[in-house]
Design a protein around this motif. Structure first.
Motif, short mmCIF file in Angstrom:
data_model
loop_
_atom_site.label_atom_id
_atom_site.label_comp_id
_atom_site.label_asym_id
_atom_site.label_seq_id
_atom_site.Cartn_x
_atom_site.Cartn_y
_atom_site.Cartn_z
N LEU A 103 0.84 -1.27 0.09
CA LEU A 103 0.02 0.02 0.03
C LEU A 103 0.72 1.36 0.03
O LEU A 103 0.58 2.31 -0.80
N LYS A 104 2.04 1.14 0.71
CA LYS A 104 3.12 2.25 0.70
C LYS A 104 3.69 2.54 -0.52
O LYS A 104 3.73 3.56 -0.99
N LEU A 105 3.78 1.39 -1.04
CA LEU A 105 4.50 1.62 -2.47
C LEU A 105 3.56 2.08 -3.55
O LEU A 105 4.12 2.82 -4.43
N ALA A 106 2.30 1.84 -3.34
CA ALA A 106 1.34 2.07 -4.44
C ALA A 106 1.02 3.86 -4.32
O ALA A 106 0.64 4.53 -5.08
N LYS A 107 1.30 4.19 -2.94
CA LYS A 107 1.12 5.78 -2.53
C LYS A 107 2.32 6.41 -3.17
O LYS A 107 2.28 7.69 -3.25
N LEU A 108 3.39 6.08 -3.73
CA LEU A 108 4.56 6.87 -4.10
C LEU A 108 4.15 7.42 -5.57
O LEU A 108 3.27 6.54 -5.96
N PRO A 109 4.79 8.37 -5.70
CA PRO A 109 4.21 8.97 -7.18
C PRO A 109 4.63 8.08 -8.12
O PRO A 109 5.73 7.37 -8.20
N ARG A 110 3.77 7.97 -9.13
CA ARG A 110 3.96 7.08 -10.32
C ARG A 110 5.26 7.25 -11.11
O ARG A 110 5.84 6.22 -11.64
N ASN A 111 5.53 8.47 -11.19
CA ASN A 111 6.63 9.00 -11.93
C ASN A 111 7.94 8.67 -11.45
O ASN A 111 8.94 9.12 -11.73
N SER A 112 8.01 7.97 -10.02
CA SER A 112 9.35 7.58 -9.33
C SER A 112 9.57 6.40 -9.87
O SER A 112 10.71 5.79 -9.08
N ALA A 113 8.62 5.62 -10.57
CA ALA A 113 9.12 4.20 -10.81
C ALA A 113 10.11 4.36 -12.11
O ALA A 113 10.03 5.09 -13.08
#
Length: 101
Positions: free
Chosen positions: A46-56
């Motif tokens: 869930l924490k991973l999903a909350k990170l900004p998408r463009n940070s992948a």
């Protein structure tokens, strides 16, 4: 030449990837560790999903350093095929000559 907005978007993504790389890697490690309890792994996802998408890192795209062209990119030289040919014609790449027969 690529649109200025596309180049700026790419720069923004690169900064975000660098900023969140360690946090993302730590969360991914928790999620993939099967010895951890399921609840902890779920919270990490869930924490991973909350990170900004463009940070992948997956969202980054290789672009020519000179023109910003996204296709026909040579990783070793970090330029597109068009610029590679142009630089080779001017003799600016050591050991590369334009072929003619």
């Amino acid at each position: 030449m690529a649109k200025k907005a596309m180049l700026e978007r790419q720069k923004k993504r690169e900064k975000l990837v660098a900023k969140y790389a360690t946090k993302r890697a730590a969360l991914k490690e928790i999620v993939n560790d099967e010895s951890k309890p399921m609840e902890e792994r779920f919270r990490a996802s869930l924490k991973l999903a909350k990170l900004p998408r463009n940070s992948a890192a997956v969202r980054l795209h290789n672009r020519c350093q000179l023109t910003g062209r996204p296709h026909a990119y040579y990783r070793k030289l970090k330029v597109s095929r068009i610029m590679l040919r142009e630089l080779a014609s001017f003799g600016q790449i050591p050991g590369m000559v334009k072929s003619s027969w």
